[in-house]
Design a protein around this motif. Sequence first.
Motif, PDB file in Angstrom:
ATOM      1  N   ALA A 196       0.823  -1.214   0.000  1.00 16.32           N
ATOM      2  CA  ALA A 196       0.000   0.000   0.000  1.00 16.32           C
ATOM      3  C   ALA A 196       0.855   1.261   0.000  1.00 16.32           C
ATOM      4  CB  ALA A 196      -0.936  -0.009   1.204  1.00 16.32           C
ATOM      5  N   VAL A 197       1.972   1.209   0.699  1.00 18.31           N
ATOM      6  CA  VAL A 197       2.825   2.398   0.850  1.00 18.31           C
ATOM      7  C   VAL A 197       3.454   2.821  -0.478  1.00 18.31           C
ATOM      8  CG1 VAL A 197       5.019   3.194   1.818  1.00 18.31           C
ATOM      9  CG2 VAL A 197       3.316   2.130   3.292  1.00 18.31           C
ATOM     10  N   ILE A 198       3.823   1.850  -1.315  1.00 20.88           N
ATOM     11  CA  ILE A 198       4.497   2.182  -2.585  1.00 20.88           C
ATOM     12  C   ILE A 198       3.658   3.132  -3.449  1.00 20.88           C
ATOM     13  CG2 ILE A 198       5.363   1.242  -4.768  1.00 20.88           C
ATOM     14  CD1 ILE A 198       6.265  -1.230  -3.185  1.00 20.88           C
ATOM     15  N   PRO A 199       2.385   2.793  -3.792  1.00 21.41           N
ATOM     16  CA  PRO A 199       1.602   3.760  -4.577  1.00 21.41           C
ATOM     17  C   PRO A 199       1.274   5.024  -3.795  1.00 21.41           C
ATOM     18  CG  PRO A 199       0.246   1.868  -3.951  1.00 21.41           C
ATOM     19  CD  PRO A 199       1.655   1.521  -3.611  1.00 21.41           C
ATOM     20  N   LEU A 200       1.127   4.912  -2.463  1.00 16.71           N
ATOM     21  CA  LEU A 200       0.831   6.102  -1.657  1.00 16.71           C
ATOM     22  C   LEU A 200       1.981   7.107  -1.730  1.00 16.71           C
ATOM     23  CD1 LEU A 200      -0.839   4.570   1.540  1.00 16.71           C
ATOM     24  CD2 LEU A 200      -1.905   6.104  -0.119  1.00 16.71           C
ATOM     25  N   VAL A 201       3.209   6.620  -1.665  1.00 14.87           N
ATOM     26  CA  VAL A 201       4.373   7.506  -1.747  1.00 14.87           C
ATOM     27  C   VAL A 201       4.442   8.164  -3.125  1.00 14.87           C
ATOM     28  CG1 VAL A 201       6.892   7.550  -1.820  1.00 14.87           C
ATOM     29  CG2 VAL A 201       5.728   6.285  -0.017  1.00 14.87           C
ATOM     30  N   LEU A 202       4.144   7.401  -4.160  1.00 15.90           N
ATOM     31  CA  LEU A 202       4.185   7.952  -5.520  1.00 15.90           C
ATOM     32  C   LEU A 202       3.104   9.010  -5.727  1.00 15.90           C
ATOM     33  CD1 LEU A 202       4.838   4.659  -7.551  1.00 15.90           C
ATOM     34  CD2 LEU A 202       6.454   6.514  -7.067  1.00 15.90           C
ATOM     35  N   ILE A 203       1.925   8.784  -5.151  1.00 18.37           N
ATOM     36  CA  ILE A 203       0.841   9.770  -5.266  1.00 18.37           C
ATOM     37  C   ILE A 203       1.165  11.013  -4.448  1.00 18.37           C
ATOM     38  CG2 ILE A 203      -1.589  10.214  -4.737  1.00 18.37           C
ATOM     39  CD1 ILE A 203      -2.107   7.214  -5.261  1.00 18.37           C
ATOM     40  N   PHE A 204       1.671  10.812  -3.222  1.00 15.07           N
ATOM     41  CA  PHE A 204       2.017  11.938  -2.353  1.00 15.07           C
ATOM     42  C   PHE A 204       3.105  12.806  -2.979  1.00 15.07           C
ATOM     43  CE2 PHE A 204       4.502  13.804   1.150  1.00 15.07           C
ATOM     44  CZ  PHE A 204       3.492  14.495   1.816  1.00 15.07           C
ATOM     45  N   GLY A 205       4.028  12.176  -3.711  1.00 20.28           N
ATOM     46  CA  GLY A 205       5.145  12.910  -4.292  1.00 20.28           C
ATOM     47  C   GLY A 205       4.801  13.755  -5.497  1.00 20.28           C
ATOM     48  N   GLN A 206       3.563  13.687  -6.010  1.00 19.31           N
ATOM     49  CA  GLN A 206       3.216  14.433  -7.239  1.00 19.31           C
ATOM     50  C   GLN A 206       3.256  15.955  -7.060  1.00 19.31           C
ATOM     51  OE1 GLN A 206      -0.417  12.819  -8.842  1.00 19.31           O
ATOM     52  NE2 GLN A 206       0.420  10.749  -9.010  1.00 19.31           N
ATOM     53  N   PRO A 207       2.880  16.643  -6.020  1.00 22.46           N
ATOM     54  CA  PRO A 207       2.266  16.139  -4.798  1.00 22.46           C
ATOM     55  C   PRO A 207       0.742  16.139  -4.910  1.00 22.46           C
ATOM     56  CG  PRO A 207       2.795  18.448  -4.527  1.00 22.46           C
ATOM     57  CD  PRO A 207       3.207  18.083  -5.926  1.00 22.46           C
ATOM     58  N   ASP A 208       0.113  15.151  -4.248  1.00 21.66           N
ATOM     59  CA  ASP A 208      -1.346  15.040  -4.275  1.00 21.66           C
ATOM     60  C   ASP A 208      -1.807  14.518  -2.919  1.00 21.66           C
ATOM     61  OD1 ASP A 208      -3.991  14.755  -4.854  1.00 21.66           O
ATOM     62  OD2 ASP A 208      -3.707  13.678  -6.732  1.00 21.66           O
ATOM     63  N   LEU A 209      -1.889  15.436  -1.960  1.00 17.11           N
ATOM     64  CA  LEU A 209      -2.199  15.054  -0.583  1.00 17.11           C
ATOM     65  C   LEU A 209      -3.615  14.492  -0.452  1.00 17.11           C
ATOM     66  CD1 LEU A 209      -1.343  14.946   2.383  1.00 17.11           C
ATOM     67  CD2 LEU A 209      -2.122  17.320   2.620  1.00 17.11           C
TER      68      LEU A 209
END
Length: 376
Positions: A139-152
């Motif tokens: 779960a963390v892998i896609p969450l980190v990629l989404i957060f880094g766009q950034p897209d909180l």
Amino acid sequence: MIRQYKLRDYNFKLVVFLIVLTFTGVLLVGSAEPTLQNKQFAGMILGLTLMVIVSLMDFSWILNFYWIMYIFNVLLLLSVWIFGSESNGASRWLKIGGFGFQPTELSKIIIILFFSRFLMEHEEDLNTFRTLCQTIVLAVIPLVLIFGQPDLKNTITVAILVCILLYIAGLSYKIIGGTLLIIIPLIIVFLFIVIQPDQKLIKDYQRDRIMTFLHSDEEEYSDDVIQQNNSVMAIGSGKLTGKGLNNNEVASANKGNFVAESQTDFIFSVAGEELGFLGSASILAVLFMIIYECIKTGWQAKDLSGKLICTGIASIIAVQGFINICVATGIAPNTGTPLPFVSHGLSSMISLYIGMGLVLNIGLQKNRNYREVKKS
């Protein structure tokens, strides 16, 4: 891949709810920004077409490729970092030809599909340390990629989604309680850090939105809070029956451009102003019925994976709908979340229609015990 189904098992009621809600969105988007109405209608037709196609595909067959979907999802999110076009300090879009596509919206559907199969396979050992660690990492892998766009906002949405899927899959209440004891203090620490002027956890514009919500009465944030205040006034000005679609009143918040992004993030303000309380309440009622039909289909599913898919789709609609309306009414910070099937945003609409196609297919393969109870 494609099986023979009985027409009577097709959930036409759900299809009608979707058409009514989406066509209402077409009208509201057309009123907010006339140049986008044809595009929104085309997106509706495309979404319905894809939904019908997906609804005839055996969802169990699709889940056979869950690891391929996961890898594709990670590569898709990585491509946003590499090839994404930047807007307002965020890279969330991929340009394909002359069209823009937001991969995160499709990513939500893929995440639901992956964890629906993964959690079903680990149903018996879900509460073991090994399985929980695997689930968290995946779960963390896609969450980190989404957060880094950034897209909180979508990071939070997907995190909530995974938590709901774990709960429905049978996660122990002891683990849930222990997790909450850890997460709640972390959230408090996170908020304490991000309100500091020199913080580095989130972007400045994200911090400004939080500070605007917490200190809306301070002059420093007066410009930022005007958007939501105008939205609230627009909704209130519609009174019981509204001012009517495409009205030309000078005092109209929509026509007077007092509410920016009214075709997307603040579409509910257009509904409140032009359709009034009755129209807004009707939109909420149809949205609720769609969520209810998804959950109902899930509880009648033939296996856990079908139940998780339906619950996941219902959760996305419920969470995004809740956040959008809270933002439009000034209850939550401005996050830029679309109202499902109503706001302009074809990436979101088409992705959700694909999800609804899966729900319809699950409904075509109801649990055998449910069929026997219904016959008796």
